[in-house]
Design a protein around this motif. Sequence first.
Motif, PDB file in Angstrom:
ATOM      1  N   VAL B  28      -1.982  13.145  -4.892  1.00  0.00           N
ATOM      2  CA  VAL B  28      -2.373  11.991  -4.090  1.00  0.00           C
ATOM      3  C   VAL B  28      -1.754  10.713  -4.642  1.00  0.00           C
ATOM      4  CG1 VAL B  28      -4.298  10.600  -3.212  1.00  0.00           C
ATOM      5  CG2 VAL B  28      -4.575  13.081  -3.501  1.00  0.00           C
ATOM      6  N   VAL B  29      -1.068   9.960  -3.744  1.00  0.00           N
ATOM      7  CA  VAL B  29      -0.641   8.615  -4.112  1.00  0.00           C
ATOM      8  C   VAL B  29      -1.397   7.660  -3.172  1.00  0.00           C
ATOM      9  CG1 VAL B  29       1.289   7.020  -4.356  1.00  0.00           C
ATOM     10  CG2 VAL B  29       1.641   9.477  -4.699  1.00  0.00           C
ATOM     11  N   ALA B  30      -2.089   6.675  -3.751  1.00  0.00           N
ATOM     12  CA  ALA B  30      -2.921   5.799  -2.915  1.00  0.00           C
ATOM     13  C   ALA B  30      -2.234   4.463  -2.700  1.00  0.00           C
ATOM     14  CB  ALA B  30      -4.286   5.596  -3.569  1.00  0.00           C
ATOM     15  N   ALA B  31      -2.422   3.917  -1.511  1.00  0.00           N
ATOM     16  CA  ALA B  31      -1.950   2.563  -1.210  1.00  0.00           C
ATOM     17  C   ALA B  31      -3.122   1.798  -0.615  1.00  0.00           C
ATOM     18  CB  ALA B  31      -0.791   2.602  -0.224  1.00  0.00           C
ATOM     19  N   SER B  32      -3.232   0.485  -0.963  1.00  0.00           N
ATOM     20  CA  SER B  32      -4.422  -0.258  -0.542  1.00  0.00           C
ATOM     21  C   SER B  32      -4.171  -1.095   0.702  1.00  0.00           C
ATOM     22  CB  SER B  32      -4.893  -1.149  -1.695  1.00  0.00           C
ATOM     23  OG  SER B  32      -3.897  -2.109  -1.946  1.00  0.00           O
ATOM     24  N   SER B  33      -2.969  -1.028   1.245  1.00  0.00           N
ATOM     25  CA  SER B  33      -2.717  -1.774   2.482  1.00  0.00           C
ATOM     26  C   SER B  33      -1.546  -1.146   3.228  1.00  0.00           C
ATOM     27  CB  SER B  33      -2.390  -3.236   2.161  1.00  0.00           C
ATOM     28  OG  SER B  33      -1.112  -3.298   1.577  1.00  0.00           O
ATOM     29  N   GLY B  34      -1.407  -1.566   4.462  1.00  0.00           N
ATOM     30  CA  GLY B  34      -0.294  -1.069   5.274  1.00  0.00           C
ATOM     31  C   GLY B  34       1.044  -1.459   4.649  1.00  0.00           C
ATOM     32  N   ALA B  35       1.096  -2.685   4.161  1.00  0.00           N
ATOM     33  CA  ALA B  35       2.357  -3.165   3.599  1.00  0.00           C
ATOM     34  C   ALA B  35       2.749  -2.347   2.371  1.00  0.00           C
ATOM     35  CB  ALA B  35       2.213  -4.646   3.238  1.00  0.00           C
ATOM     36  N   GLU B  36       1.740  -2.093   1.544  1.00  0.00           N
ATOM     37  CA  GLU B  36       2.003  -1.319   0.329  1.00  0.00           C
ATOM     38  C   GLU B  36       2.499   0.084   0.695  1.00  0.00           C
ATOM     39  OE1 GLU B  36      -1.316  -1.453  -2.425  1.00  0.00           O
ATOM     40  OE2 GLU B  36      -0.502   0.310  -3.468  1.00  0.00           O
TER      41      GLU B  36
END
Lengths: 640, 119
Positions: B28-36
């Motif tokens: 799992v790689v997590a991103a906290s926003s759409g841009a990220e």
Amino acid sequence: MKEPDLPPDEHGRLAELRALDIVDTPAEHAYDAITAIASHVAGTPMALVSLVDADRQWFKAKVGLQATETPRSISFCGHAVASGTTLRVHDARADDRFADNPLVLGEPKIRFYHGVPLISGGHALGTLCVLDRQPRVLSEEVERMLALLADQVVSQFELRRRNHELESQRAELSIQRRFFDMSLALLCTADRDLRFRLLNPRWEVVLGWSLEELAERPFLHLLHPDDVDRTVAEATRLAERKTPTVDFENRFRHRDGRWITLSWVAVLDGETFLAAAHDLTAYREKAAALAESEGRLRAIVETAADAVITFDGRGVVEQVNPTCTRMFGAGPDEIVGRPVSELVAPSHRDAPEARFDLDLEDPDRRSRPYEFPAIRRDGTLFDAEAMVAPFQLGAERRYTATVRDISERRRAERRQAEFVSTVTHELRTPLTSVRGALGLIDGGVLGPVSEPVAEYVGVALSNTERLGRLIDDVLDLEKMRSGQMVYRMAPEPVAALVDAALAATDGFAREHDAEVVVIGDVPAVEVVVDKDRMVQVLTNLISNAVKFTPSGQRVELSVEHAAERLRLRIRDHGPGVPAGFRDRIFQRFAQADGSGRRGGTGLGLSISKSIVDRHGGVLAFEDAPGGGTIFYVDLFAREP
Amino acid sequence: MKVLLVDDEADIRRIAELSLRNLGGHEVVAASSGAEALASVEGISPDVVLMDVTMPDLDGLAVLAEVRRRGLAVPVVFMTARVQPSDRERYLSAGAVGVIEKPFDPMTLHAALRRIVGG
């Protein structure tokens, strides 16, 4: 024998005789007297006043004769009439014209004849004649006397003619009098001192005074004080011949004290005023009432919060109220006379749903408001809603559009929608975390869980789920309350709805160890519904049925189709709806005692009922035979 | 599978990550926003993107559109609250391969994702 010739003026002569209307009338003393004198003066046994008709001679008066008429062909008088001069036959037997005349050969055996033509109106109508049974010669003196007597007969004719004229004049007068009496107009004559002389009976009806009372004194005393000068002035204008007619109004006092408004037309004939008046009181009152009601209507239209626009069948604006000019920021001239479609934003002028000036005779089209972006004079847009109603003015069909600025409402709706979606997100996000964290603990992912902890985590978990449903339901209700629950109606096969509802409740049913079965066939018909919402209703009903059915029992779903009605039944084998709860079952947060334990929010049936209502359907329940409850949904079905 | 998990809520990211990694064995790689997510998606080259729809900057649909615009065929699964069938259709027609409703069950999330992606 020679038959008399017809005189050259025979046609006019007969017309004159008809006009005199004397033939076949009874004897009259004047004629009888003249005839008697003639007989005496001439010393003849016979004398006649004979009128020569088309084919006979008829005797108006006679002396010494029985007959009342003879054929013209054998008459002596016919000859006198033909010549228009006095006919003298001294001895008929010696005269070729008469020698073999039956009146000579037989009774009355005429030998002597002297006939003076009776010339009246230019035509010889007959004769005054004397006759004898022996030949004779009359002295000049006697002939002159007979001529004078003939003049007397003619004078009688003139008299008769004048009598005829008088009679017909009298008849005419009596007809005029009848018109006068029955006229609904008030007719009168008046003297120069403004005193009525002749009044028709209508006056009594309109003013309540008797004709005698009206004629008693000059009528000025019956006039409204403000109208006296005017009336006198009009009479003076007539009297001084400044005008041939006058035309004015004044008020007369009715016997009961009311004022009666009369409209007058009068002329002066010699020293007499002739006048006709009409009672305008009722008309005036009606006009005043009409003006008042029109004023009231106008006030309503002018102060209406909505723009009111009338337009004709071609969509051309005829009238607008002040609200309309305010709403569109344009003067009346900039709207009236132009197509009403110019009030729609150009981008939407081709959109049939925005064109409230088209297809107006389709009642279906008219029954709902038209929503469209409206354009002000300065080009700015606003959301508007129009309702259109037709009306008939004379032969022409016209339309009234009521246009409302709904931009504020739209803004509120948008705010509401944003609120709902924000709340959904804001409430669900923490719930997702709580649910997730509890799920992980419960699943032992974070390490072994002791039994009491597991039990309470289970309580927390089931309540988290219940809270999730509660959020959904509350938001649904909020949308319904604010009217922004959007229904996307489309024809759907009933089977598709049933399948979707079964799929959605499959897991839940399994958890409760209940089996949901479809009894019988699902008819191949369609219903026009918002599929999501209707599946939500069926899911809610099936879930309820599952909840209330003891484990191991079946929930039965069946679909019945009869004519246009489609009934979906969901039957449970539960305890039935308690008597005290039946009335409240569709209310919000209504739950039968103890059913809260079953994880419901108490909003499901209320929401379902609202949805079914919006579809024009029925959601109700009944006790199932042999225990349990049947909830059913009735919808309109159609063949696919 | 390598999962790119996109959600603006840290708690949800934590729970989903734990579920996917510990229970499903996914990377799992997590991103906290759409841009990220957009900044890292090519570098990560995930097997699947599991993404929230409602996010403050770019929402899930905008991210999906951009991903497709870049010619990336990676399957995208949305996570969202309150899915109506009509929303589901909208997401699917935008190019998502599946929708997981929030709140999700962390014990079955990984299985649901695998079922959707078919891996």
